[in-house]
Design a protein around this motif. Structure first.
Motif, PDB file in Angstrom:
ATOM      1  N   UNK A   1       0.724  -1.239   0.050  1.00  8.66           N
ATOM      2  CA  UNK A   1      -0.091   0.037   0.070  1.00  8.66           C
ATOM      3  C   UNK A   1       0.866   1.366   0.012  1.00  8.66           C
ATOM      4  N   UNK A   2       2.283   0.915  -0.076  1.00  8.47           N
ATOM      5  CA  UNK A   2       3.012   2.299  -0.195  1.00  8.47           C
ATOM      6  C   UNK A   2       2.832   3.284   0.915  1.00  8.47           C
ATOM      7  N   UNK A   3       3.143   2.787   2.253  1.00 11.70           N
ATOM      8  CA  UNK A   3       2.862   3.402   3.293  1.00 11.70           C
ATOM      9  C   UNK A   3       3.750   4.702   3.541  1.00 11.70           C
ATOM     10  N   UNK A   4       3.659   5.400   4.344  1.00 14.06           N
ATOM     11  CA  UNK A   4       4.327   6.946   4.429  1.00 14.06           C
ATOM     12  C   UNK A   4       5.880   6.527   4.766  1.00 14.06           C
ATOM     13  N   UNK A   5       6.237   5.429   5.312  1.00 12.70           N
ATOM     14  CA  UNK A   5       7.555   5.117   5.402  1.00 12.70           C
ATOM     15  C   UNK A   5       8.509   4.778   4.378  1.00 12.70           C
ATOM     16  N   UNK A   6       7.697   4.479   3.245  1.00 10.83           N
ATOM     17  CA  UNK A   6       8.334   4.234   1.963  1.00 10.83           C
ATOM     18  C   UNK A   6       8.795   5.648   1.616  1.00 10.83           C
ATOM     19  N   UNK A   7       9.884   5.545   0.850  1.00 10.62           N
ATOM     20  CA  UNK A   7      10.591   6.724   0.415  1.00 10.62           C
ATOM     21  C   UNK A   7       9.946   6.824  -1.316  1.00 10.62           C
ATOM     22  N   UNK A   8      10.318   7.822  -1.703  1.00 12.06           N
ATOM     23  CA  UNK A   8       9.742   8.241  -3.111  1.00 12.06           C
ATOM     24  C   UNK A   8      10.684   7.353  -4.062  1.00 12.06           C
ATOM     25  N   UNK A   9      11.983   7.065  -3.623  1.00 17.67           N
ATOM     26  CA  UNK A   9      12.917   6.312  -4.424  1.00 17.67           C
ATOM     27  C   UNK A   9      12.416   4.925  -4.456  1.00 17.67           C
ATOM     28  N   UNK A  10      11.965   4.348  -3.241  1.00 14.23           N
ATOM     29  CA  UNK A  10      11.361   2.997  -3.272  1.00 14.23           C
ATOM     30  C   UNK A  10      10.376   2.847  -4.195  1.00 14.23           C
ATOM     31  N   UNK A  11       9.356   3.883  -4.199  1.00 16.20           N
ATOM     32  CA  UNK A  11       8.145   3.931  -4.882  1.00 16.20           C
ATOM     33  C   UNK A  11       8.609   3.869  -6.283  1.00 16.20           C
ATOM     34  N   UNK A  12       9.290   4.526  -6.734  1.00 20.73           N
ATOM     35  CA  UNK A  12       9.948   4.618  -8.348  1.00 20.73           C
ATOM     36  C   UNK A  12      10.441   3.289  -8.729  1.00 20.73           C
ATOM     37  N   UNK A  13      11.041   2.788  -7.744  1.00 16.25           N
ATOM     38  CA  UNK A  13      11.870   1.517  -8.290  1.00 16.25           C
ATOM     39  C   UNK A  13      10.781   0.415  -8.424  1.00 16.25           C
ATOM     40  N   UNK A  14      10.030   0.512  -7.244  1.00 11.49           N
ATOM     41  CA  UNK A  14       8.852  -0.533  -7.200  1.00 11.49           C
ATOM     42  C   UNK A  14       7.997  -0.713  -8.620  1.00 11.49           C
ATOM     43  N   UNK A  15       7.620   0.628  -9.007  1.00 15.49           N
ATOM     44  CA  UNK A  15       6.957   0.776 -10.082  1.00 15.49           C
ATOM     45  C   UNK A  15       7.535   0.112 -11.435  1.00 15.49           C
ATOM     46  N   UNK A  16       8.734   0.846 -11.482  1.00 18.10           N
ATOM     47  CA  UNK A  16       9.541   0.528 -12.730  1.00 18.10           C
ATOM     48  C   UNK A  16      10.055  -0.982 -12.692  1.00 18.10           C
ATOM     49  N   UNK A  17       9.986  -1.667 -11.520  1.00 14.03           N
ATOM     50  CA  UNK A  17       9.964  -3.184 -11.500  1.00 14.03           C
ATOM     51  C   UNK A  17       8.888  -3.870 -12.146  1.00 14.03           C
ATOM     52  N   UNK A  18       7.667  -3.054 -11.703  1.00 18.44           N
ATOM     53  CA  UNK A  18       6.344  -3.842 -12.164  1.00 18.44           C
ATOM     54  C   UNK A  18       6.348  -3.471 -13.800  1.00 18.44           C
ATOM     55  N   UNK A  19       6.806  -2.615 -14.215  1.00 15.19           N
ATOM     56  CA  UNK A  19       6.710  -2.133 -15.614  1.00 15.19           C
ATOM     57  C   UNK A  19       7.837  -3.133 -16.389  1.00 15.19           C
ATOM     58  N   UNK A  20       8.826  -3.520 -15.895  1.00 16.60           N
ATOM     59  CA  UNK A  20       9.901  -4.137 -16.647  1.00 16.60           C
ATOM     60  C   UNK A  20       9.260  -5.695 -16.622  1.00 16.60           C
ATOM     61  N   UNK A  21       8.630  -6.205 -15.494  1.00 12.48           N
ATOM     62  CA  UNK A  21       7.960  -7.485 -15.431  1.00 12.48           C
ATOM     63  C   UNK A  21       6.892  -7.544 -16.678  1.00 12.48           C
ATOM     64  N   UNK A  22       6.083  -6.539 -16.777  1.00 13.21           N
ATOM     65  CA  UNK A  22       4.874  -6.519 -17.722  1.00 13.21           C
ATOM     66  C   UNK A  22       5.427  -6.324 -19.018  1.00 13.21           C
ATOM     67  N   UNK A  23       6.662  -5.694 -19.285  1.00 15.44           N
ATOM     68  CA  UNK A  23       7.155  -5.523 -20.680  1.00 15.44           C
ATOM     69  C   UNK A  23       8.598  -5.288 -20.445  1.00 15.44           C
ATOM     70  N   UNK A  24       9.509  -6.506 -20.503  1.00 17.96           N
ATOM     71  CA  UNK A  24      10.784  -6.504 -20.260  1.00 17.96           C
ATOM     72  C   UNK A  24      11.759  -5.464 -21.196  1.00 17.96           C
ATOM     73  N   UNK A  25      11.241  -5.070 -22.252  1.00 20.92           N
ATOM     74  CA  UNK A  25      11.862  -4.282 -23.122  1.00 20.92           C
ATOM     75  C   UNK A  25      11.983  -2.870 -22.499  1.00 20.92           C
ATOM     76  N   UNK A  26      11.038  -2.457 -21.499  1.00 23.52           N
ATOM     77  CA  UNK A  26      11.068  -0.975 -20.807  1.00 23.52           C
ATOM     78  C   UNK A  26      12.414  -0.641 -20.456  1.00 23.52           C
ATOM     79  N   UNK A  27      13.026  -1.601 -19.918  1.00 27.35           N
ATOM     80  CA  UNK A  27      14.226  -1.023 -19.412  1.00 27.35           C
ATOM     81  C   UNK A  27      15.477  -0.752 -20.429  1.00 27.35           C
ATOM     82  N   UNK A  28      15.439  -1.429 -21.548  1.00 32.63           N
ATOM     83  CA  UNK A  28      16.112  -0.839 -22.614  1.00 32.63           C
ATOM     84  C   UNK A  28      15.537   0.358 -23.104  1.00 32.63           C
ATOM     85  N   UNK A  29      14.414   0.764 -23.417  1.00 29.55           N
ATOM     86  CA  UNK A  29      13.940   1.888 -23.788  1.00 29.55           C
ATOM     87  C   UNK A  29      14.319   3.034 -22.764  1.00 29.55           C
TER      88      UNK A  29
END
Length: 273
Positions: free
Chosen positions: A220-248
């Motif tokens: 649930x992205x609690x207040x203790x989570x940093x913006x950096x952690x949130x960004x990495x989590x979202x990017x990880x989810x995108x990479x799983x959905x579309x592996x080419x996203x990292x290269x792009x």
């Protein structure tokens, strides 16, 4: 050669042969069937990689029922748009089985599978009764259960009701799961206080509370989570959905291969296994 339909046991042997990497001819010889019978069976029911004996058996039974049905019988597949209804049914059965293994009641899983595999994302109770060949009461109970999980909604269509899922259904289900985990954490914490964390039962509940609190924070992205952690989590989810996203993304920065590989490794560590 017999012209009888394949039996459930024969379909099981076909599935085993495919899993062992055998060719159609070899499987056919073991069954005493023409090679064309085996190849046609596999092609109609998911191909070499998607063939499942149980699904193929259900699909064949469905085709037999359809052949014997009267012309006035309402269609069981309202919007397949020319796709093979048997293939749609086989996949829906497979999806429902996966949901059952995840803990969903069987009828609720079948209703959800119907909605997921329908292009419109919505069906009336009559549609579901016709497609699943169950009673209206069974459909109603399953829909009520799915509504409780916040994955299905209903709307009035004339005198009927239409049940549907929308594009953010999985997000809402995820958030509902996060809320459930939070409830587990709170209840276990209360239990630890009542039973005393110094006792074995109290300590057990305290550990349970910490576990579910951690899961809730991650989901649930609690207040203790940093913006950096949130960004990495979202990017990880995108990479799983579309592996080419990292290269792009990394390509737009002109990063060297070693740096790209380091990013990929970081995302892999953040992705649940």
């Amino acid at each position: 050669m017999t012209a009888a339909r394949l039996t459930a046991q024969e379909r099981g042997r076909i599935a085993s042969g495919l899993a062992d990497g055998l060719g159609y001819a070899e499987i056919a010889r073991a069954l005493g069937r023409p090679t064309s019978t085996v190849s046609r069976e596999v092609t109609r029911n998911g191909g070499r990689r998607g063939y499942r004996a149980e699904h193929a058996q259900h699909a064949t039974a469905w085709r037999a029922r359809r052949g014997a049905a009267s012309p006035a019988e309402p269609p069981s597949f309202p919007d397949t748009h020319g796709r093979d209804p048997a293939a749609v049914l086989a996949y829906a059965d497979r999806f429902a089985a996966m949901m059952v293994r995840a803990g969903l009641p069987r009828m609720a899983a079948r209703v959800l599978a119907c909605l997921v595999t329908t292009d419109s994302g919505g069906l009336t109770a009559a549609d579901l009764v016709g497609r699943l060949r169950v009673s209206p009461a069974s459909v109603s109970k399953a829909v009520a259960y799915l509504e409780g999980l916040e994955v299905v909604e209903r709307e009035a269509v004339g005198r009927r009701e239409r049940y549907f899922i929308d594009d953010d259904v999985w997000l809402r289900a995820w958030l509902a799961s996060a809320r459930t985990n939070a409830t587990w954490a709170d209840t276990a914490r209360d239990g630890a206080r009542v039973l005393d964390p110094g006792t074995p039962a109290g300590a057990r509940l305290a550990r349970m509370s910490r576990f579910f609190a951690t899961v809730t924070d991650d989901m649930a992205a609690s207040p203790s989570a940093t913006a950096r952690d949130d960004a990495v989590t979202v990017l990880a989810a995108l990479a799983v959905a579309d592996p080419a996203v990292v290269d792009r993304i990394t390509g737009s920065f002109g990063w060297e291969r070693d740096r790209v590989d380091a990013v990929r490794e970081l995302l892999w560590q953040r992705t649940p296994q």
